[in-house]
Design a protein around this motif. Structure first.
Motif, PDB file in Angstrom:
ATOM      1  N   ASP A   1       0.831  -1.207   0.000  1.00 25.31           N
ATOM      2  CA  ASP A   1       0.000   0.000   0.000  1.00 25.31           C
ATOM      3  C   ASP A   1       0.860   1.250   0.000  1.00 25.31           C
ATOM      4  O   ASP A   1       1.901   1.311   0.648  1.00 25.31           O
ATOM      5  CB  ASP A   1      -0.919  -0.011   1.223  1.00 25.31           C
ATOM      6  CG  ASP A   1      -0.132  -0.094   2.529  1.00 25.31           C
ATOM      7  OD1 ASP A   1       0.663  -1.056   2.670  1.00 25.31           O
ATOM      8  OD2 ASP A   1      -0.300   0.792   3.384  1.00 25.31           O
TER       9      ASP A   1
ATOM     10  N   GLU B   1      -2.088   7.981  -1.528  1.00 29.80           N
ATOM     11  CA  GLU B   1      -2.585   8.473  -2.812  1.00 29.80           C
ATOM     12  C   GLU B   1      -1.770   9.647  -3.330  1.00 29.80           C
ATOM     13  O   GLU B   1      -1.647   9.836  -4.537  1.00 29.80           O
ATOM     14  CB  GLU B   1      -4.056   8.877  -2.664  1.00 29.80           C
ATOM     15  CG  GLU B   1      -4.984   7.719  -2.333  1.00 29.80           C
ATOM     16  CD  GLU B   1      -6.425   8.160  -2.224  1.00 29.80           C
ATOM     17  OE1 GLU B   1      -6.671   9.376  -2.395  1.00 29.80           O
ATOM     18  OE2 GLU B   1      -7.289   7.306  -1.973  1.00 29.80           O
ATOM     19  N   THR B   2      -1.217  10.425  -2.418  1.00 25.42           N
ATOM     20  CA  THR B   2      -0.443  11.612  -2.826  1.00 25.42           C
ATOM     21  C   THR B   2       1.048  11.341  -2.872  1.00 25.42           C
ATOM     22  O   THR B   2       1.858  12.247  -2.697  1.00 25.42           O
ATOM     23  CB  THR B   2      -0.725  12.760  -1.848  1.00 25.42           C
ATOM     24  OG1 THR B   2      -0.349  12.339  -0.518  1.00 25.42           O
ATOM     25  CG2 THR B   2      -2.197  13.150  -1.873  1.00 25.42           C
TER      26      THR B   2
END
Length: 865
Positions: free
Chosen positions: A53, A56-57
């Motif tokens: 994982d 997102e940024t």
């Protein structure tokens, strides 16, 4: 936090391409040079289980690139990028440049092997009662004892059932052919046997159906066997004074620990709470020995790993990340300090104090962002293997180590710590090396040199095999084990029996006539003692529990989270011994302890005499009614190998199966029973030829241990794989569905009179056909004249060494009645006196026209004369 490049500045791991064994295959991987295979494989396992994982940024510079650094299957690169990206997302780093510098530092530390981390794991303690107070102990101890006993009884049963169900799935998965047939126990005999075994182990039919369904799944994770129930754990808080005095509940806890090895005793409430969540928190280790004399580098390394553990713990929510030191005892050896001395404890405490200060600095930098990591003393086999140093306050591993040369040869060497320590104390390194490692050869060994061994029957082959094992043994006797020298040599030359070989601790050298003193002297020369003289170089087995307790107590003031000090108990120690050991540990000042009792020795058994029940008092009984009884005699055969004669008979059959040449060699016992086979393939790949050769060896061993040939025939006929097709060169078998089908058809026909396996009709390519049989209305041709066959076609002249005369023939005619019914022919019968075909009937007599013998007809059964 701000990070600059300190570790990664101009430093990189030197890597090489290595071939390692992964799940089911060999794979090439780039690994740091000089690492042992076990360490490389541990890092690959870690890399395979890493989460993927990313925030997102995530900036492009930290995103997992399409071509990551390939060292150790890309694991260090992926982990460093992920932790750096999440650290930037959580506000740990002020700028992206700090995150990039942190990524480079962490990647360098991992690939150099000076640091290692483990992710969060499930708690290893009983979640229902992670810790209890003394007032609850009486009730909870009784309940825990019951749970522990239930686990001890359930675990073997679950493991056995899991293994049987896995065999069911594997029977489906390994089957080749129609999928429906493979999953049908009625058509897949291997599946039927596995299902019956699983049912006998307690599996329900629903479980069997699930296992069969899972056998069709290609995902190995889906086929994972049942897991045994988690072993219960209990953490108890108790007064140090009460434990030291072995009072009441403290003594009960010791006895419970002796029974289960699963009770941890903490002397402070906060330590009990930390221990309850310890296994759920991520852990990490840094190698202090690698930075001996480089305090600045060690500080930089601890900062990087402490920050990584804090980020990891925040992502998983698994508690406080724990950082431990690796190689502290190696540093003491390198400085010439004894582990059990006050100076050694002071030096170790100073290393832990410096590490604690660095971690505290990191905690201050992280204040207000995420929860920081802490120092801790704990054991972790995975971390220890990946770092390559003992963790926490454990003693060093010893003077002897192994290294791999450039050409792949494994050799014994002195460890880095031992070399540094010898220099520190001014010792003679060459002399120390000879003392610890020996000469590595028996050529000039006292009492047991090459000359002495050859005088006892050893050849160059056995001596070379024993010397090849010297780098890997700690006892010279192990280098002469029958498995290395060959059981045949030990039995045939040295006179051992099969019963001798089965005895644990069988000593080949003693059997050869060498005394214990001679073996000890030769061992000191060939393999050394594995030790170095001097208190600074004490071996781990020579360091007392008291010294280990003292070392742990010396460093624990500088750790934030304690580890449970393991107190070892021998299997034959009593509960009273456990109480005394626990009390001594409490007086030593450690923060938490756990008793661990050794398992029973291999082969342990109790000598229980047979006690016959007392005969009941006699009383008058009515006369018994005489009934017919069926008595069955059971004869048990000993499972011993039946040796084939050194000069044996047999035959060689050359044939071609589907265009592939196959040579079948057989060896027989004196009574004609098959005892061995050899299978040679012509112009096939080395792997296939080797596989067939070893298959033949396995069949031969089975035959010699009494496995009936018909069992092998039934198991392997009708097997289907290439090459297959028409068979040429064999007068009985004309087609086969595989090489094994052909071989066992031929053996069945030749040794078992299994004519049903022959398909002699060359037009019948059915593989399971039995020929076309007689045409409708046809009858056997009984009036054909018998054909004489020379015996040389069936008997080896070389094997008989001329014992069979040249004029020996086989008569293929039938019984007496058939011959007497036949009209006289112009050709005579065989004379039993001279062997000539000149016996003619004259009235009621049979007279040989060559020697004149009367009534000299040969045996009527068709046997050789």
């Amino acid at each position: 936090m701000r990070f600059s490049r300190r570790l990664s500045r101009g430093v990189a791991a030197e890597v090489e391409l290595r071939t390692v064994e992964t799940a089911g295959a060999l794979a090439g991987v780039l690994a740091p040079k000089g690492w042992p295979d076990a360490k490389v494989e541990a890092w690959l396992d870690w890399a395979e289980a890493l989460p993927a994982d990313m925030p997102e940024t995530c900036p492009k510079a930290l995103a997992n690139s399409e071509a990551p650094d390939p060292v150790l299957a890309g694991g260090p690169d992926r982990y460093a990028r992920r932790i750096a990206a999440w650290g930037l997302e959580l506000g740990v780093f002020h700028k992206q440049t700090d995150a990039l510098a942190f990524r480079d530092e962490l990647f360098t530390a991992l690939t150099l092997g000076v640091a290692a981390v483990t992710p969060s794991r499930e708690a290893g303690f009983d979640a229902a009662t992670p810790y209890i107070h003394a007032i609850e102990f009486t009730r909870e101890a009784a309940e825990f004892a019951g749970r522990a006993q239930a686990h001890a009884l359930a675990e073997p049963a679950v493991n056995a059932l899991a293994a049987r169900l896995k065999a069911v799935s594997e029977a489906v998965r390994r089957c080749e052919g129609d999928a429906a047939a493979c999953a049908d126990p009625g058509r897949n005999l291997a599946l039927a046997r596995a299902a019956q075994a699983a049912r006998s182990a307690g599996a329900s039919d629903a479980m069997l159906a699930d296992a069969i369904a899972l056998g069709k799944v290609e995902d190995s994770a889906a086929r994972a066997p049942l897991a045994a129930p988690v072993s219960p754990r209990l953490i108890v808080t108790a007064s140090r004074t009460a434990v030291a005095a072995a009072d009441g509940d403290a003594a009960t806890a010791a006895r419970l620990g002796w029974r289960t090895s699963a009770v941890t005793l903490a002397f402070e409430q906060v330590d009990a709470e930390l221990l309850a969540s310890a296994n759920a928190a991520p852990g990490g280790a840094v190698d202090v020995f690698a930075f001996e004399g480089d305090a600045e580098g060690l500080t930089a390394l601890i900062r990087v790993v402490a920050a990584a553990l804090a980020i990891e713990a925040t992502l998983s929510g698994g508690g406080v990340g724990r950082l431990t030191l690796a190689g502290v005892s190696d540093v003491l050896v390198a400085r010439g300090l004894a582990y059990g001395s006050a100076e050694g404890r002071a030096a170790a405490a100073e290393l832990w104090r410096a590490a604690a200060e660095t971690v505290a600095t990191v905690a201050g930098d992280l204040a207000g962002t995420i929860q920081p990591a802490t120092t801790a003393v704990f054991d972790d086999a995975e971390l220890e293997l990946r770092v390559g140093r003992p963790l926490g306050a454990a003693p060093w591993r010893g003077a002897a180590s192994v290294a791999e040369t450039a050409d792949g040869e494994i050799v014994r060497v002195l460890s880095e710590a031992a070399l540094a320590g010898l220099k520190a104390v001014g010792a003679d390194i060459a002399q120390a090396r000879a003392e610890a490692l020996g000469a590595g050869s028996l050529a000039e060994a006292p009492a047991i040199d090459h000359t002495a061994l050859k005088a006892r029957g050893f050849t160059d082959h056995e001596i070379a095999a024993a010397e090849a094992a010297l780098p890997f043994v700690s006892d010279l006797r192990h280098a002469f084990a029958p498995a290395l020298l060959g059981e045949g040599f030990v039995c045939d030359v040295l006179g051992a029996t099969n019963e001798d070989l089965k005895q644990p601790g069988f000593d080949t050298l003693a059997l050869a006539g060498f005394t214990a003193d001679e073996i000890e002297a030769a061992a000191a020369h060939a393999i050394g003692s594995g030790r170095l003289s001097g208190a600074a170089f004490a071996e781990p087995r020579d360091i007392s529990v008291a010294d280990r307790l003292a070392m742990t107590a010396a460093v624990e003031p500088f750790v934030g989270a304690p580890g449970a000090f393991t107190l070892p108990l021998a299997f034959d120690d009593t509960p009273a011994d456990a109480v005394r050991l626990q009390a001594a540990a409490a007086r030593a000042g450690v923060r938490a302890i756990r008793l661990e009792r050794a398992a029973a020795p291999i082969g342990f058994s109790l000598d229980i005499p047979t006690v016959e029940e007392e005969a009941p008092k006699r009383r008058l009984e009515p006369a018994p009614t005489v009934q017919e009884r069926v008595v069955e005699k059971v004869v048990e055969r000993a499972r011993e190998r039946r040796k084939i004669p050194d000069r044996r008979k047999g035959y060689i059959q050359k044939a071609t199966v589907g265009g592939h040449k196959v040579y079948l060699h057989t060896g027989e016992y004196d009574d004609g029973e098959l005892g061995e086979i050899f299978i040679d393939m012509h112009k096939e790949g080395a792997a296939f030829r080797s596989l067939m050769n070893n298959f033949a060896i396995a069949i031969s061993i089975g035959l010699q241990y009494g496995v009936p040939l018909d069992e092998f025939v039934d198991a392997f006929v009708f097997t289907r794989f290439e090459p297959a097709g028409p068979v040429t060169g064999n007068d009985s078998v004309k087609s086969a569905t595989s090489i094994l089908d052909y071989i066992f058809r031929e053996l069945g026909v030749s040794y078992l009179e299994r004519d049903d396996l022959a398909n002699a009709d060359p037009e019948e390519f059915n593989a399971d056909g039995l020929g076309r049989g007689l045409a409708d209305g046809a009858a056997p041709q009984e009036d054909e004249a018998p054909q004489l066959q020379p015996a040389s076609k069936f008997i080896s002249k070389g094997f008989s060494r001329g014992a069979a005369p040249d004029n020996l023939v086989f008569l293929p005619f039938g019984g007496r009645e058939a011959r007497e019914a036949k009209p006289a022919s112009s050709q005579g019968d065989v004379c039993s006196s001279c062997g000539d075909l000149a016996v003619m009937r004259q009235g009621s007599l049979s007279i040989c026209q060559t020697c004149g013998a009367q009534d000299g007809l040969a045996n009527d059964t068709g046997a050789a004369s």
